[in-house]
Write a protein that holds these residues in place. Structure first.
Motif, PDB file in Angstrom:
ATOM      1  N   ASN A 320       0.785  -1.112   0.025  1.00 21.04           N
ATOM      2  CA  ASN A 320      -0.107   0.010   0.023  1.00 21.04           C
ATOM      3  C   ASN A 320       0.821   1.174  -0.132  1.00 21.04           C
ATOM      4  O   ASN A 320       1.030   1.925   0.996  1.00 21.04           O
ATOM      5  N   GLU A 322       0.587   4.518  -0.816  1.00 20.61           N
ATOM      6  CA  GLU A 322       0.111   5.550  -0.337  1.00 20.61           C
ATOM      7  C   GLU A 322      -0.013   5.616   1.104  1.00 20.61           C
ATOM      8  O   GLU A 322       0.066   6.708   1.730  1.00 20.61           O
ATOM      9  N   ASN A 323       0.246   4.372   1.882  1.00 24.42           N
ATOM     10  CA  ASN A 323       0.088   4.414   3.088  1.00 24.42           C
ATOM     11  C   ASN A 323       1.522   4.272   4.110  1.00 24.42           C
ATOM     12  O   ASN A 323       1.325   4.150   5.010  1.00 24.42           O
ATOM     13  N   LEU A 336       8.505   1.099  -2.785  1.00 25.16           N
ATOM     14  CA  LEU A 336       7.583   1.779  -3.489  1.00 25.16           C
ATOM     15  C   LEU A 336       7.564   1.712  -5.243  1.00 25.16           C
ATOM     16  O   LEU A 336       8.864   1.323  -5.516  1.00 25.16           O
ATOM     17  N   THR A 364       1.334  -3.276  -7.016  1.00 27.89           N
ATOM     18  CA  THR A 364       0.256  -2.506  -7.302  1.00 27.89           C
ATOM     19  C   THR A 364       0.431  -2.508  -9.006  1.00 27.89           C
ATOM     20  O   THR A 364       1.414  -2.823  -9.568  1.00 27.89           O
TER      21      THR A 364
END
Length: 386
Positions: A320, A322-323, A336, A364
């Motif tokens: 995740n 964004e978190n 990332l 992702t």
């Protein structure tokens, strides 16, 4: 007009050919090189054969060449899933933990490792409940593991055995995990220091003449460290010999290093292991490092093996992105999307034979986009040209 028309077609044809000739080398070169990629994967529950095949075809199309596949000890599952993986054209390795076996009625409490405080990993494991480590000095443990891996290696659809947790418990945790467990691990503490069972103590004394229980600080005794490195090494090489007799390959997930981290934290002297390939878990966030740290460790890993065995750099993916800044648990950190290409590049220019993702499920869409460009880049050539 009758004469002009054929001439017009010829000109149009030549223009078309020119475009194809101009574009063809670019397209070919972009696909002529590919970084070998493996991935750690866990059996999805209640998946049909068609669903598994679709999933594997998707992974294959994205650039995954082989799986380190975890499905417990059931030979039938490995046979079924391995068959599907082979149909898709992927390598298939059975990913089975070694010194941690979770709850198993075949294993006796007396076979588990003992810490310096005299506590058993069976009923008082370190850190987390599943850290029930077996002792590598026990002949019964050797027999259990040999039988286990032999039964899986005998499956035609399995290309190889992938060892994991082939070590002692972390006597020192990676620094990025200290806060999670509310620990300052500036030295080897008794509750995390294994194994002090009667067999280990007696065998070490017979070899060295040292009664390790009478030593004030065992962490200062190099012979005691080497004794435990050798316990793991001897077990690994015994397993490797048996798996090789089945004409299958054997490899392992290992801690980075080995000298800088693996030996110091978990007693893995893995450059002495007779394996066919190594998959160091170069999880930079756990060690508070950036992508250049991955390159530094990859270079050490390749050098330690004298470039004689393949090293597949294990990359830990952030599920995740964004978190990440707000995520307290470092085990939910990782690379990332904007870091992934650099991680791959650092691995390859420092001698890795390929990479291994932990895990595809954490990737992702943004990760996949970066990944599918990066794996078709020969960074060893682009770096040498600069």
């Amino acid at each position: 007009m009758k004469k002009a028309y054929p001439f017009f077609l010829i000109v149009l044809f030549l223009i078309s050919c020119k475009k194809e000739i101009k574009n063809e080398p670019v397209n070919t070169s972009s696909q002529s090189y590919k970084i070998p990629v493996y991935a750690w994967a866990i059996l999805p529950e209640n998946k049909t054969d068609n669903e598994l095949k679709n999933q594997f075809e998707s992974l294959k199309s994205k650039g995954i060449d082989g799986l380190m596949y975890s499905a417990g000890h059931n030979p039938l599952i490995y046979k079924r899933v391995g068959k599907i993986a082979k149909q898709v054209g992927m390598k298939f390795h059975a990913w089975i933990p070694t010194m941690i076996q979770y709850t198993n009625p075949k294993l006796k409490p007396a076979w588990y490792a003992i810490n310096r405080n005299g506590e058993s990993a069976f009923d008082k494991p370190a850190y987390v409940s599943h850290y029930q480590f077996l002792c590598p000095s026990k002949p019964e443990v050797h027999d259990f593991l040999i039988n286990l891996y032999n039964s899986i290696a005998a499956i035609e659809e399995v290309d190889g055995i992938h060892l994991d947790y082939i070590r002692f418990p972390d006597v020192i945790l990676a620094k990025g995990l200290w806060e999670k467990y509310n620990l300052i691990m500036d030295k080897e503490y008794p509750q995390f220091d294994y194994c002090y069972c009667d067999e280990c103590i007696h065998e070490f004394k017979s070899l060295s003449g040292i009664d390790i229980k009478s030593v004030t600080d065992p962490s200062e005794v190099q012979e005691w460290k080497q004794f435990r490195y050798d316990l793991i090494t001897n077990l690994v090489n015994k397993l490797a010999n048996k798996v090789h007799q089945k004409n299958k390959v054997i490899n392992a997930a290992v801690f980075p290093g080995p000298n800088s981290i693996a030996k110091r934290l978990v007693r893995q002297e893995w450059d002495k292991w007779n394996l066919d390939a190594f998959y160091p878990m170069n999880y930079n966030d756990f060690y508070l490092g950036d992508t250049s740290w991955i390159g530094k460790l990859t270079k050490e890993e390749v050098t330690s093996l004298e470039a004689k065995k393949p090293v597949y750099s294990g990359l830990f993916i952030c599920p995740n992105p964004e978190n990440k800044k707000h995520e307290a648990d470092p085990e939910n950190h990782g690379l990332l999307p904007e870091e992934l290409e650099a991680a791959i590049k650092e691995s390859m220019i420092n001698g890795a034979s390929g990479i291994c993702l932990f895990t595809p499920d954490r990737m992702t869409e943004a990760h996949w986009e970066v990944f599918q460009k990066a794996i078709y880049t020969d960074y060893t050539k682009t770096s040498s040209q600069k």
